[in-house]
Write a protein that holds these residues in place. Structure first.
Motif, short mmCIF file in Angstrom:
data_model
loop_
_atom_site.label_atom_id
_atom_site.label_comp_id
_atom_site.label_asym_id
_atom_site.label_seq_id
_atom_site.Cartn_x
_atom_site.Cartn_y
_atom_site.Cartn_z
N ILE A 21 0.85 -1.16 0.02
CA ILE A 21 0.01 0.11 -0.08
C ILE A 21 0.85 1.37 0.03
O ILE A 21 1.96 1.34 0.84
N HIS A 22 0.90 2.12 -0.98
CA HIS A 22 1.71 3.37 -0.99
C HIS A 22 0.82 4.63 -1.33
O HIS A 22 -0.14 4.50 -1.84
N PHE A 23 1.61 5.79 -0.84
CA PHE A 23 1.04 6.98 -0.98
C PHE A 23 1.78 7.82 -1.82
O PHE A 23 2.88 7.82 -1.91
N HIS A 24 0.97 8.10 -3.04
CA HIS A 24 1.36 8.85 -4.10
C HIS A 24 1.55 10.37 -3.79
O HIS A 24 0.44 11.14 -3.54
N SER A 25 2.62 10.90 -3.77
CA SER A 25 2.76 12.17 -3.50
C SER A 25 3.78 13.03 -4.52
O SER A 25 4.88 12.58 -4.48
N ASN A 49 -6.83 4.53 -12.33
CA ASN A 49 -6.60 5.85 -12.25
C ASN A 49 -5.62 6.24 -10.87
O ASN A 49 -6.02 5.69 -9.93
N GLU A 50 -4.52 6.72 -11.13
CA GLU A 50 -3.53 7.11 -10.08
C GLU A 50 -3.38 8.58 -9.89
O GLU A 50 -2.45 9.14 -9.94
N PRO A 51 -4.41 9.17 -9.25
CA PRO A 51 -4.35 10.73 -9.35
C PRO A 51 -3.24 11.00 -8.01
O PRO A 51 -3.13 10.25 -7.39
N ILE A 111 -3.75 6.75 -2.00
CA ILE A 111 -3.11 5.74 -1.36
C ILE A 111 -3.91 4.32 -1.78
O ILE A 111 -5.24 4.33 -1.95
N HIS A 112 -3.07 3.40 -2.45
CA HIS A 112 -3.58 2.36 -3.08
C HIS A 112 -2.58 1.11 -3.01
O HIS A 112 -1.36 1.43 -2.90
N LEU A 113 -3.17 -0.08 -3.59
CA LEU A 113 -2.42 -1.01 -3.82
C LEU A 113 -2.83 -1.79 -5.09
O LEU A 113 -3.93 -1.64 -5.57
N ILE A 161 1.74 4.48 -16.75
CA ILE A 161 2.25 5.65 -17.31
C ILE A 161 2.31 6.71 -15.88
O ILE A 161 1.24 6.85 -15.39
N TYR A 162 3.46 7.24 -15.83
CA TYR A 162 3.44 8.35 -14.52
C TYR A 162 4.30 9.46 -15.08
O TYR A 162 5.26 9.44 -15.87
N TYR A 163 3.92 10.57 -14.49
CA TYR A 163 4.52 11.75 -14.44
C TYR A 163 4.50 12.56 -13.06
O TYR A 163 3.54 12.50 -12.51
FE LIG Z 1 0.65 3.63 -7.48
#
Ligand SMILES: [Fe+2]
Length: 456
Positions: free
Chosen positions: A75-79, A119-121, A125-127, A142-144
């Motif tokens: 489980i990780h937090f996109h920041s 979607n990963e806005p 926080i997701h896995l 695809i990440y930016y």
């Molecule tokens: Fe992610």
């Protein structure tokens, strides 16, 4: 893959937005994309479950990930970064969480198959996990901006309640990274609240893209077959559901006192329990044909003395202008899409005698005590509108169950439009409490389910 890389490598950084990447991701034809299904073509790491093949790092990151059966990310937090995951093969789950005041809470799970997009806005926080026990999951990420390293990425472990933030030495979003690759690490750092924490009997489980009508029918058959034996007792044991069905049965029986039907069609009538109760509440006698797609339920209905028809409604021609009354209780929302809902009402119209009446109840998208508002909000936030969904479409699972069911939540205006187009007259439309104030009629459009009496 070449055309996909072209699509992203030619972007200039100032035109990259979350929306723009979504648009480009959705434009990819997943059926024409070439990628390897061989695990050996991917770079493996001791510290992660999944393997990867990084395709592009500038101006953004494009990578293909290979997930062996049951592999999962932490489980990780996109920041400070965002992006999308397109499923190329297999079936995966995107499980979303919130973290507030020391509590990690599981919010929802979305199931994605080939062509489905997670979607990963920024801030999510997701896995992601491969939900298959046998097949690999292959995903395009695809990440930016591209992640030069994982410095600052926060991880949560719901089992040990450990929480850690990686530093620039970390290569994987994983607790298997050595301790020196964390800049912060705390044991027992939070409280975890899982999906079932509130004791809800069912939970929403969107499947992306929306399965075909045939597949939804099969899913519903498995769902109800799984429950055929316990379904009647499940219903009667839940007092709110009993109050709800009894109030509707009573409204139909009351209307029958004037209508005096001779032959009644009970669509999705299951074991015939509702028809038995309506008959008991009514002073006149009438015959009932029970139609249901669950074979085991129809068998039980036949054993009770009803005429039983094992079929889905649209697949079974009945005599035109034969029935004096018809009801489709609790289940009209299981019809898989708007075209089939229209066809269903048109067929009912055809099979009713002139002056005959049709009774049905549906879930109300405006009911603040039900899933309608959730369905409405995730429809846009999670791009379900691009995945074949109509607003109000809900897939759900029973806690502890495997089978997935489908239900559509309705706008009253959407129904009125179809009803009038077909030629039915609306005799009455009332709101009735379902879970809250079960069985109580209300004038509040934001409460309860919708119950209709129509006349041909
Ligand atoms: Fe992610």
């Amino acid at each position: 893959m070449h055309s996909v890389l072209n699509l992203f490598s030619t972007l200039s950084k100032n035109e990259i937005t979350y929306e723009k990447l979504g648009e480009l991701t959705r434009s990819i034809d997943v059926h024409r994309l070439d990628f390897s299904k061989n695990a050996d073509d991917y770079e493996k790491s001791e510290a992660s479950d999944y393997y990867r093949d990084i395709k592009l790092l500038d101006p953004l990151e494009v990578a293909v990930l290979y997930w062996p059966p049951e592999a999962a990310s932490a489980i990780h937090f996109h920041s400070g970064f965002y992006g999308y995951v397109l499923v190329l093969d297999g079936e995966g789950e995107n499980i979303e969480f919130s973290f507030k005041e020391g509590k990690l809470k599981q919010l929802r799970t979305l199931c994605c198959r080939k062509g489905g997009i997670m979607n990963e806005p920024d801030g999510i926080i997701h896995l992601i996990r491969n939900s298959s026990k046998t097949n690999a999951l292959i995903t395009l990420h695809i990440y930016y901006p591209a992640l030069e390293n994982l410095d600052g990425l926060t991880l949560f472990d719901p089992v040990t309640k450990n929480m850690g933030t990686l530093n620039e030495k970390a290569a994987n979003a994983s607790f298997r990274e050595p301790k020196e690759n964390f800049k912060y690490f705390r044991e027992n750092a939070f409280v975890f609240e899982g999906q079932n924490a509130k004791g809800n009997s069912h939970f929403v489980y969107p499947i992306l893209p929306k399965p075909s009508s045939e597949e939804i029918s099969e899913m519903l058959q498995s769902y109800y077959n799984e429950q055929a034996k316990e379904y009647d007792s499940f219903d009667t044991q839940h007092q709110s559901r009993t109050a709800y069905t009894r109030a509707i049965n009573k409204a139909i029986a009351d209307d029958f006192e004037n209508l005096k039907p001779k032959m009644v069609l009970d669509i999705a009538g299951g074991t015939g329990r509702r028809s038995e109760e309506i008959r008991d509440l009514c002073s006149s006698e009438f015959g009932v044909s029970i139609l249901d797609m669950s074979e085991s339920m129809v068998q039980e209905a036949i054993e009770k003395g009803f005429e039983g028809i094992h079929s889905t409604y649209l697949d079974h021609e009945l005599r035109p202008e034969y029935y004096d009354a018809c009801y489709f209780l609790y289940a009209f929302g299981h019809v898989p899409n708007s075209e089939e809902r229209f066809e269903t009402l048109r067929k009912i119209y055809k099979e009713l005698k002139t002056g005959g009446r049709f009774y049905f109840d549906v879930f109300n998208i405006e009911n603040k005590n039900e899933w309608g508002l959730t369905a409405k909000s995730i429809h846009y936030s999670h791009g379900l509108n691009y995945m074949g969904y109509d607003e109000g479409d809900v897939f759900y699972k029973k806690n502890g169950g495997n089978a997935v069911a489908y239900l559509h939540y309705f706008h009253a205006t959407e129904l009125e439009h179809i009803i009038q187009k077909i030629g039915f007259k609306i005799v009455s439309q009332r709101n009735i409490g379902y879970v809250k104030n079960a069985g109580e009629w209300t004038d509040n459009p934001a409460e309860g389910n919708l119950f209709y009496i129509l006349e041909k």
